[in-house]
Every structure is written in structure tokens, then in C-alpha cells.
Scaffold this active site. Structure first.
Site, short mmCIF file in Angstrom:
data_model
loop_
_atom_site.label_atom_id
_atom_site.label_comp_id
_atom_site.label_asym_id
_atom_site.label_seq_id
_atom_site.Cartn_x
_atom_site.Cartn_y
_atom_site.Cartn_z
N ASP A 1 0.86 -1.18 0.00
CA ASP A 1 0.00 0.00 0.00
C ASP A 1 0.89 1.24 0.00
OD1 ASP A 1 1.09 0.25 2.52
OD2 ASP A 1 -0.82 0.27 3.59
N ASP B 1 1.45 4.68 2.35
CA ASP B 1 1.06 5.27 3.63
C ASP B 1 1.42 6.76 3.67
OD1 ASP B 1 0.51 2.61 5.17
OD2 ASP B 1 2.49 2.33 4.30
N ASP C 1 -3.18 4.33 2.78
CA ASP C 1 -3.48 4.61 4.20
C ASP C 1 -3.22 6.08 4.45
OD1 ASP C 1 -4.23 2.12 5.00
OD2 ASP C 1 -2.42 1.64 6.10
P1 GTP Z 1 4.21 -2.43 2.96
O1 GTP Z 1 2.98 -1.58 2.99
O2 GTP Z 1 3.92 -3.85 2.69
O3 GTP Z 1 5.27 -1.88 2.07
O4 GTP Z 1 4.88 -2.40 4.43
P2 GTP Z 1 4.71 -1.29 5.54
O5 GTP Z 1 5.86 -1.39 6.45
O6 GTP Z 1 4.43 0.05 4.92
O7 GTP Z 1 3.44 -1.84 6.34
P3 GTP Z 1 2.04 -1.17 6.67
O8 GTP Z 1 1.61 -0.23 5.59
O9 GTP Z 1 1.11 -2.30 6.99
O10 GTP Z 1 2.29 -0.40 8.01
C1 GTP Z 1 3.14 0.73 8.11
C2 GTP Z 1 3.26 1.14 9.55
O11 GTP Z 1 2.01 1.54 10.06
C3 GTP Z 1 3.77 0.01 10.46
O12 GTP Z 1 4.74 0.53 11.31
C4 GTP Z 1 2.59 -0.39 11.29
O13 GTP Z 1 2.96 -0.76 12.58
C5 GTP Z 1 1.77 0.89 11.30
N1 GTP Z 1 0.35 0.55 11.42
C6 GTP Z 1 -0.38 -0.23 10.60
N2 GTP Z 1 -1.66 -0.32 11.04
C7 GTP Z 1 -1.72 0.44 12.15
C8 GTP Z 1 -2.78 0.77 13.07
O14 GTP Z 1 -3.91 0.33 12.93
N3 GTP Z 1 -2.47 1.62 14.09
C9 GTP Z 1 -1.23 2.15 14.25
N4 GTP Z 1 -0.99 2.98 15.27
N5 GTP Z 1 -0.21 1.84 13.41
C10 GTP Z 1 -0.45 1.00 12.39
MN MN Z 2 2.68 0.37 3.78
MN MN Z 3 -0.31 0.73 5.57
#
Ligand code: GTP
Ligand code: MN
Ligand code: MN
Length: 339
Positions: free
Chosen positions: A191, A193, A263
Site C-alpha cells: 500500500d 502510507d 493509508d
Molecule cells: P508495505 O505496505 O507492505 O510496504 O509495508 P509497511 O511497512 O508500509 O506496512 P504497513 O503499511 O502495513 O504499516 C506501516 C506502519 O504503520 C507500520 O509501522 C505499522 O505498525 C503501522 N500501522 C499499521 N496499522 C496500524 C494501526 O492500525 N495503528 C497504528 N498505530 N499503526 C499502524
Molecule cells: Mn505500507
Molecule cells: Mn499501511
């Protein structure tokens, strides 16, 4: 793996937030297997076991070279009996089905579990079943293949451009930062973020709904104009629970529509450093930061604040560097938080 006592064992510190771990992984075969087991445990709500597997995988990821010999692992932290034992997973069939169904945007393990019990084992059966799907799940099912396909850095930057323009037009002084894996230097992600804030405390209130309606109206009214000024355009965008969103855009070069998961998180400026640290990840790095804070420092860390349990007060910070300093940790930059 051979057993040979001539080899020097590896040595790594116990907390992932004390380790530098780049994207270079010399033990991908082992860590992939452990990650799969972790995912399996998490899908069956066995969080404790899931974390144990993830910690073990993170220790292996931090090793400077490939493991060639079991004795190299002697004394390493987080490698318990479960992780060291032969990988043996039962119930693969239902695991595979769960993975497909929970892979649909908007579908969690509870819903998937219910569907499986009702005899739905794949996407076609779900389409044919006449199940009532909410707006997110409908989009998730419709764009299943797109969402499964990794997002490239170029796509992430294009989306950043669009969301950035939308943010600027609903709130000119607001700032937007790319977080998550892309901030850690990953070239692909599941995704994109974003973290959004406003330099004046309180002015971030109400920003999210304005942003979403700007994006939605922009698309329906001025499709042609938007096409002229952007490399990509949003077709639709949903804000769910104030953060998970799904956007569709057309790639001007390939002329192909593509759905991507986005996100969006809005944070007041007073919490921005904590949100930035918390949303940059990796997930395990975050978990370990919190474990370190709690066990070693008597503090509670979240993506909103840092609380000193003994003194009973919140500790302010305006940068990630300050938070690491408060935690008594050496600063680790985003590209070395790939635990
Ligand atoms: P990819 O998207 O696969 O590239 O990996 P990513 O590291 O970006 O993972 P992800 O987008 O799932 O999450 C990014 C960060 O957001 C991570 O540090 C998670 O711990 C944090 N995160 C994800 N969901 C939540 C949530 O519901 N609450 C909080 N506080 N943090 C979150
Ligand atoms: Mn991500
Ligand atoms: Mn995410």
C-alpha cells in the site's frame, strides 16, 4: 544446514530497535518460512506465537551472512524451540483459503471464517453466493488482482503528487509525508502510507473528510481537466474508519486503470513525531520499540505519545531523534528500521 562446531556463532542484541537491519537479507529462505508460520499463527488469533516467529525471523534478517550451520545460532536471542524445530504446519488447506479471503480489502479473519463455514472457499464462490458486502468489500473484490499486485515507488510518488495537491487545496499550510515501507527505502509496497499534519494545533481537525470529498468531487466533475494536469488521476476514493482508503487511478503511460490501497493518517502537530515514528515501521521494529520502552525504561510508547510510568507524565518530543534520545537509544534512521 550442517552441524559443525568449528564455526563462530553469530551475535546480535536482544531488541530489534538496537539492531541495524537493512533490506539486504542473507537468510530469505529461512525468514520466508518463519514469516509464513507467523502469518498462519496470526490468522488463527495466536498472536503470541506469531510474534515469536516474527522475532525469530527478524534475528535471522539482521545476520551479516547466510546461516550455514545450526551451531552458528547458539545463544542468539528469540530463537525458541518452536522456531528451531522442523517446520511443520498442519491445516494448510484452510490456511490457503483464509489467505485468499482475508486478502480481500475490507475482509478480516472473522468474516472469512464465517464464509468458510458457509462453504465459500474462493472468490468465484463468494461472487455467486449473494453475500451482502459493504462498500469496502465490494471494491476489494472488484479490484482483488490490482490490490494484490505490489505498488511501485513511481506509483507511490505519483499518488503522493495527487494527494499532496488535494491537501494543499483544502488546507494550504498542511504538510504531507510518505511513511511506511517507502520511507524505509523499499522499492515496492502493499500500500502507500501518508501522514498529514498542520503546523497550527487544532487546524488538522476536519481535514480528512474535506480531503476525501475534494478527491471524489474532482474526479466526477473534471475528469478531462484532471487528465491534462496529472500523470495519474483518482477515480474513486473511500475513507473508512478515518484512515483506510482505496483509490483507483489511470496510468497515463499505459492507459490502464489500476487500484491501489492508500493509508491516510491525520495527526495534530503535537503528536506528529510519535505518529511519524509509529507509521514508518517496520511493524516488528515498532513492537520492539514499545517492548524496549516498557521493559527497559518504564515508559509507554504509542503513535500518539510517550508516557513515563514512574513520573506519571507525558514526555514531549518534536522529532524522531528526540524520541530515541528519551528512550536511551541510539538514533536509527528509517532505512535501517527494516527489522
Ligand atoms: P508495505 O505496505 O507492505 O510496504 O509495508 P509497511 O511497512 O508500509 O506496512 P504497513 O503499511 O502495513 O504499516 C506501516 C506502519 O504503520 C507500520 O509501522 C505499522 O505498525 C503501522 N500501522 C499499521 N496499522 C496500524 C494501526 O492500525 N495503528 C497504528 N498505530 N499503526 C499502524
Ligand atoms: Mn505500507
Ligand atoms: Mn499501511
Amino acid at each position: 544446514l550442517m552441524n559443525d562446531s568449528e564455526v563462530t556463532p553469530f551475535s546480535v542484541p536482544g531488541y530489534a530497535c538496537q539492531r541495524r537491519c537493512t533490506l539486504e537479507n542473507h537468510n530469505a529462505v529461512l525468514t520466508d518460512a518463519l514469516s509464513l508460520l507467523a502469518e498462519n499463527a496470526e490468522l488463527s488469533d495466536e498472536d503470541g506465537r506469531g510474534v515469536a516467529f516474527r522475532r525469530a525471523a527478524a534475528v535471522l534478517k539482521a545476520l551479516p551472512s547466510a546461516v550455514t550451520n545450526m551451531s552458528q545460532l547458539t545463544g542468539l536471542p528469540c530463537l525458541g524451540g518452536h522456531s528451531l524445530r522442523v517446520i511443520k504446519v498442519s491445516g494448510w488447506v484452510s490456511f490457503a483459503v483464509l489467505q485468499v479471503l482475508t486478502g480481500i480489502f475490507g475482509v478480516g479473519s472473522k468474516t472469512a471464517d464465517r464464509w468458510i463455514r458457509e462453504g465459500i472457499h474462493n472468490l468465484q464462490q463468494l461472487r455467486d453466493s449473494g453475500q451482502t458486502l459493504n462498500r469496502a468489500q465490494q471494491a476489494g473484490l472488484e479490484h482483488y488482482d490490482d490490490i494484490k499486485q505490489p505498488v511501485s515507488l513511481a506509483e507511490a510518488e505519483a499518488i503522493r503528487g495527487i494527494v499532496g495537491r488535494a491537501v494543499a487545496s483544502v488546507s494550504p499550510e498542511a504538510q504531507i509525508v510518505l511513511t511506511g515501507g517507502f520511507r524505509r527505502g523499499k522499492l515496492t509496497g502493499h500500500d502507500v502510507d501518508f501522514l498529514i499534519t498542520h503546523p497550527e494545533e487544532g487546524s488538522e481537525v476536519g481535514l480528512m473528510p474535506k480531503l476525501v470529498s475534494w478527491l471524489e468531487s474532482r474526479v466526477s466533475c473534471h475528469l478531462q481537466n484532471v487528465l491534462l494536469i496529472c500523470d495519474v488521476i483518482f477515480l474513486l476514493m473511500f475513507a473508512l474508519f478515518c484512515r483506510f482508503s482505496l483509490c483507483c487511478f489511470i496510468d497515463k503511460q499505459t492507459r490502464r486503470w489500476r487500484a491501489v490501497r492508500v493509508d491516510l493518517v491525520v495527526s495534530p502537530i503535537s503528536q506528529f513525531a510519535f505518529a511519524l515514528l509509529g507509521w514508518t515501521g517496520s511493524k516488528l521494529f515498532e513492537r520492539e520499540l514499545r517492548r524496549w520502552a516498557g521493559h527497559e525504561k518504564g515508559m509507554s510508547l504509542s503513535s500518539h505519545a510517550l508516557y513515563d510510568n514512574k513520573q506519571g507524565r507525558y514526555i514531549r518530543a518534536s522529532s524522531e531523534e528526540e524520541i530515541f534520545a528519551h528512550l536511551g537509544l541510539e538514533f536509527i534512521p528509517p532505512n535501517e528500521r527494516n527489522a
